[in-house]
Scaffold this active site. Structure first.
Site, mmCIF file in Angstrom:
data_model
loop_
_atom_site.group_PDB
_atom_site.id
_atom_site.type_symbol
_atom_site.label_atom_id
_atom_site.label_comp_id
_atom_site.label_asym_id
_atom_site.label_seq_id
_atom_site.Cartn_x
_atom_site.Cartn_y
_atom_site.Cartn_z
ATOM 1 N N GLU A 1 0.796 -0.828 -0.151
ATOM 2 C CA GLU A 1 0.321 0.351 0.053
ATOM 3 C C GLU A 1 0.651 1.071 0.139
ATOM 4 O O GLU A 1 1.147 1.300 1.083
ATOM 5 C CB GLU A 1 -0.909 -0.286 1.478
ATOM 6 C CG GLU A 1 -1.535 -1.149 1.467
ATOM 7 C CD GLU A 1 -2.399 -1.230 0.339
ATOM 8 O OE1 GLU A 1 -3.080 -0.129 -0.417
ATOM 9 O OE2 GLU A 1 -3.743 -1.793 0.731
ATOM 10 N N CYS B 1 -2.544 9.487 3.100
ATOM 11 C CA CYS B 1 -2.406 8.680 1.638
ATOM 12 C C CYS B 1 -3.451 8.558 0.225
ATOM 13 O O CYS B 1 -3.217 9.029 -1.037
ATOM 14 C CB CYS B 1 -1.922 6.972 0.930
ATOM 15 S SG CYS B 1 -3.515 6.285 2.056
HETATM 16 P P1 NDP Z 1 7.658 4.813 4.929
HETATM 17 O O1 NDP Z 1 8.440 4.176 4.330
HETATM 18 O O2 NDP Z 1 8.642 5.778 4.810
HETATM 19 O O3 NDP Z 1 8.155 3.771 6.240
HETATM 20 C C1 NDP Z 1 6.984 2.743 6.761
HETATM 21 C C2 NDP Z 1 6.906 1.715 6.811
HETATM 22 O O4 NDP Z 1 8.510 1.313 6.545
HETATM 23 C C3 NDP Z 1 7.465 2.402 8.135
HETATM 24 O O5 NDP Z 1 7.256 1.367 9.867
HETATM 25 C C4 NDP Z 1 9.526 2.201 8.197
HETATM 26 O O6 NDP Z 1 10.406 2.120 9.975
HETATM 27 C C5 NDP Z 1 9.284 0.818 7.680
HETATM 28 N N1 NDP Z 1 10.662 0.469 6.009
HETATM 29 C C6 NDP Z 1 11.531 2.246 6.263
HETATM 30 N N2 NDP Z 1 11.988 1.360 5.468
HETATM 31 C C7 NDP Z 1 12.048 0.276 4.842
HETATM 32 C C8 NDP Z 1 13.085 -1.138 4.926
HETATM 33 N N3 NDP Z 1 13.428 -1.054 4.037
HETATM 34 N N4 NDP Z 1 12.189 -2.337 4.535
HETATM 35 C C9 NDP Z 1 10.809 -2.496 5.616
HETATM 36 N N5 NDP Z 1 10.485 -1.349 5.886
HETATM 37 C C10 NDP Z 1 10.912 -0.371 5.731
HETATM 38 O O7 NDP Z 1 6.574 5.838 5.041
HETATM 39 P P2 NDP Z 1 6.405 6.713 5.813
HETATM 40 O O8 NDP Z 1 6.164 6.351 7.338
HETATM 41 O O9 NDP Z 1 6.841 8.530 6.184
HETATM 42 O O10 NDP Z 1 4.226 6.847 5.104
HETATM 43 C C11 NDP Z 1 3.884 7.936 4.642
HETATM 44 C C12 NDP Z 1 4.353 6.905 2.843
HETATM 45 O O11 NDP Z 1 3.363 5.841 2.971
HETATM 46 C C13 NDP Z 1 2.852 8.285 1.939
HETATM 47 O O12 NDP Z 1 3.999 8.025 0.861
HETATM 48 C C14 NDP Z 1 1.947 8.269 2.122
HETATM 49 O O13 NDP Z 1 1.360 7.807 0.727
HETATM 50 C C15 NDP Z 1 2.101 6.666 2.428
HETATM 51 N N6 NDP Z 1 0.896 5.435 2.930
HETATM 52 C C16 NDP Z 1 0.198 4.562 1.952
HETATM 53 C C17 NDP Z 1 -1.072 4.058 2.613
HETATM 54 C C18 NDP Z 1 -2.209 3.389 1.559
HETATM 55 O O14 NDP Z 1 -2.714 2.611 1.805
HETATM 56 N N7 NDP Z 1 -1.664 3.214 0.616
HETATM 57 C C19 NDP Z 1 -1.430 4.362 4.193
HETATM 58 C C20 NDP Z 1 -0.844 5.544 4.568
HETATM 59 C C21 NDP Z 1 0.727 5.949 4.158
HETATM 60 P P3 NDP Z 1 10.569 3.970 10.017
HETATM 61 O O15 NDP Z 1 9.714 4.377 9.831
HETATM 62 O O16 NDP Z 1 10.705 3.114 11.509
HETATM 63 O O17 NDP Z 1 11.819 4.280 9.207
#
Ligand code: NDP
Length: 525
Positions: free
Chosen positions: A244, A278
């Protein structure tokens, strides 16, 4: 309730920051990556017992979780507001209510959706079998979640996984460790078997390590950049995933729309959660007859929004989550104005409210060459572009790399739905925006850069189960005519079968049956 440990040393801890003030409000222990194999082993053990329960029994246990959410709703919302910054009303609606509805829905319908299904074979050759489709869990589902809906997103991913018989390991964002700890506590309090839902806390690298520890399925919600890394890590290990990712949702306002309603929808859709959703409205395309009035109404309503800390009930818009988010918004606005866009209101930081506040902003005169219309903004910005007609609006809406959600605004429902069908996105709402996320029956997910797979709805639940075909032969003593040895007779038999099944006329089909039967009788049985 989980309280942050204010005085713990910094090293192996995640800081919980109040974005309204940028103050440290707590520290939470990081889960060492070395612990993951043990965590997965415990999850596997718990999952075996859980999966052995009938779905209806699992659903009953989910009711207890619903009770916990219902009782503690206010407190959950307050933690979300403190750590994420959104107004309390939004935390109640979009985090707590969405979670609770999902839990109740799964408790009520999971057994029906996952129940065994009898297969009726259409091909007469296989009429002698009794077959069923059986849903089985994957095993361990890893839920990697972002910070913007820190309760609703992990809960709506974890609950279907549990209903389908999986154990769940949740890795919340490092920006919301207090919400993460609270999640763990809520699941524990529901009386689920120990280790069925585990929360691990740490940075993105811990999410990566979790995938490397080989769960059986990954549900990732986050940015495109991280999603690509997750997809790669899963691909290398052949772990199935649901992604997502981001969105750049278009809103199409047709000339006959109720502009009073559409403008309120646009302002809310772009500024709820401070634009950090999102499904935020990020691009607005307006037909000529409506452009001027719609823009004017949006500006008037945006100027009325009250900024402040989310715990104040009279606040509409809270802070952004971190400075880098503000910088991203500023970079896009700067690029847009350099290319000729006009900021009609907002567009500035508001240090008088707090270090992470940014004024809700309306921009006009935008076009597809601008970063503001290409990249996800994730801030309180409404970008309005005039178009020649609905057709051009559809073309521009579909130009984006993303394909998550969209909305169409019109008094003509048939036209609205016709346009909805032409939009390349996971969901489209006519005369509403974003509420599809809170409608548990609505599948949530995107196309193209917005990801793959679905959460929510029966499709989200079925994502959490593997379907197995189980068939029993009613005549177990007969050998199959297509087994060895082959000879000319088998070819004649095959020919007869083809004729019998697909012959153009009844006479040809009967001939086929006769031939097939003759050759069948000559086969070894
Ligand atoms: P990130 O991609 O930065 O992080 C999402 C999660 O993934 C966090 O828990 C993060 O950890 C973790 N993460 C980061 N790098 C890795 C990796 N290499 N492997 C595994 N896990 C990893 O997103 P954001 O938290 O900044 O969220 C915002 C984004 O999410 C926006 O682009 C938004 O559109 C999208 N989003 C999409 C939704 C949907 O349903 N389509 C709903 C809500 C948001 P950590 O934060 O600790 O770095």
């Amino acid at each position: 309730m989980v309280m942050p440990d204010q005085f713990a040393p910094a090293l192996a801890y995640l800081d919980s920051i109040d974005p309204a003030t940028e103050e440290l409000i707590g520290r939470f222990e990081v889960t060492p990556a070395e612990e993951l194999p043990r965590r997965l082993e415990h999850a596997r053990r718990a999952q075996r017992e859980w999966a052995a329960l009938p779905v209806a029994e699992r659903a009953k246990r989910l009711e207890a979780l619903a009770g916990v959410f219902e009782r503690r709703r206010r407190e959950i919302a307050e933690v979300v507001t403190r750590e994420n910054g959104k107004p309390l009303a939004e935390a109640l609606f979009s985090d707590v209510l969405v979670s609770l509805d999902s839990i109740r829905w799964h408790a009520r319908y999971a057994a029906r959706i996952l129940g065994e299904e009898r297969v009726r074979h259409h091909n007469p050759i296989f009429k002698g079998k009794r077959a069923r489709l059986v849903s089985e869990p994957y095993g361990i589902v890893a839920v990697i979640a972002p910070w913007n809906y820190p309760i609703a997103i992990p809960v709506t991913a974890a609950v279907p996984a549990l209903a389908a018989g999986n154990a769940v390991i949740i890795k919340p964002s490092e920006l919301v460790p207090w919400c993460g700890a609270l999640l763990g506590e809520l699941f524990d309090q529901a009386g689920l078997p120990v280790d069925m839902v585990q929360v691990i806390q740490g940075p993105g690298a811990l999410g990566q390590a979790l995938i490397e520890a080989r769960p059986d399925k990954v549900v990732f919600t986050g940015s495109v950049a991280s999603g690509q890394k997750v997809a790669e890590a899963c691909g290398r290990r052949l772990i199935p995933s649901v992604l997502e990712l981001g969105g750049k949702d278009a809103m199409i306002v047709l000339a006959d729309a109720d502009l009073e309603v559409a403008s309120s929808g646009a302002v809310w859709g772009s500024c709820t959660n401070c634009g950090q959703a999102c499904l935020s409205v990020e691009r607005v395309y307006v037909e000529p007859g409506a452009l001027e009035r719609f823009t004017q109404l949006c500006v008037e309503k945006t100027k009325q929004l009250r900024l402040g800390p989310g715990l104040d009930p009279n606040v509409d818009v809270g802070p952004l989550i971190r400075r880098r988010q503000i910088e991203r918004v500023e970079r896009q606005l700067e690029d847009a104005t350099r290319r000729g866009a006009r900021i009609l209101c907002g567009g500035r930081r508001r240090p008088d409210c707090g270090p992470l506040f940014f004024e809700p902003t309306v921009v006009s005169g935008v076009d597809s060459s601008m970063l503001l219309m290409q990249e996800e903004t994730f801030g309180p910005v409404l970008a309005i572009q005039g178009v020649a007609d609905g057709e051009e609006a559809v073309r521009l809406a579909n130009e984006s790399l993303f394909g998550l959600g969209a909305s169409v605004w019109t008094r003509d429902r048939a036209r609205g739905e016709a346009i909805a069908r032409q939009l390349r996105s996971g969901s489209v709402m006519v005369n509403d925006v974003m509420s599809c996320y809170g409608i548990t029956e609505a599948p949530h997910g995107g196309r193209a850069a917005s990801g793959w797979g679905r959460t929510h709805s029966r499709f989200g639940l079925l994502e959490m189960a593997q379907v197995k075909y189980v068939a029993s032969d009613l005549f177990p003593r007969g050998k199959k005519p297509w087994w060895f040895p082959y000879d000319a007779g088998v070819i004649e038999l095959a020919d007869g079968v083809f004729q019998a099944l697909f012959g153009a006329k009844p006479a040809a089909r009967w001939r086929g049956v006769r031939n097939a039967w003759c050759h069948y009788r000559e086969r070894p049985h």
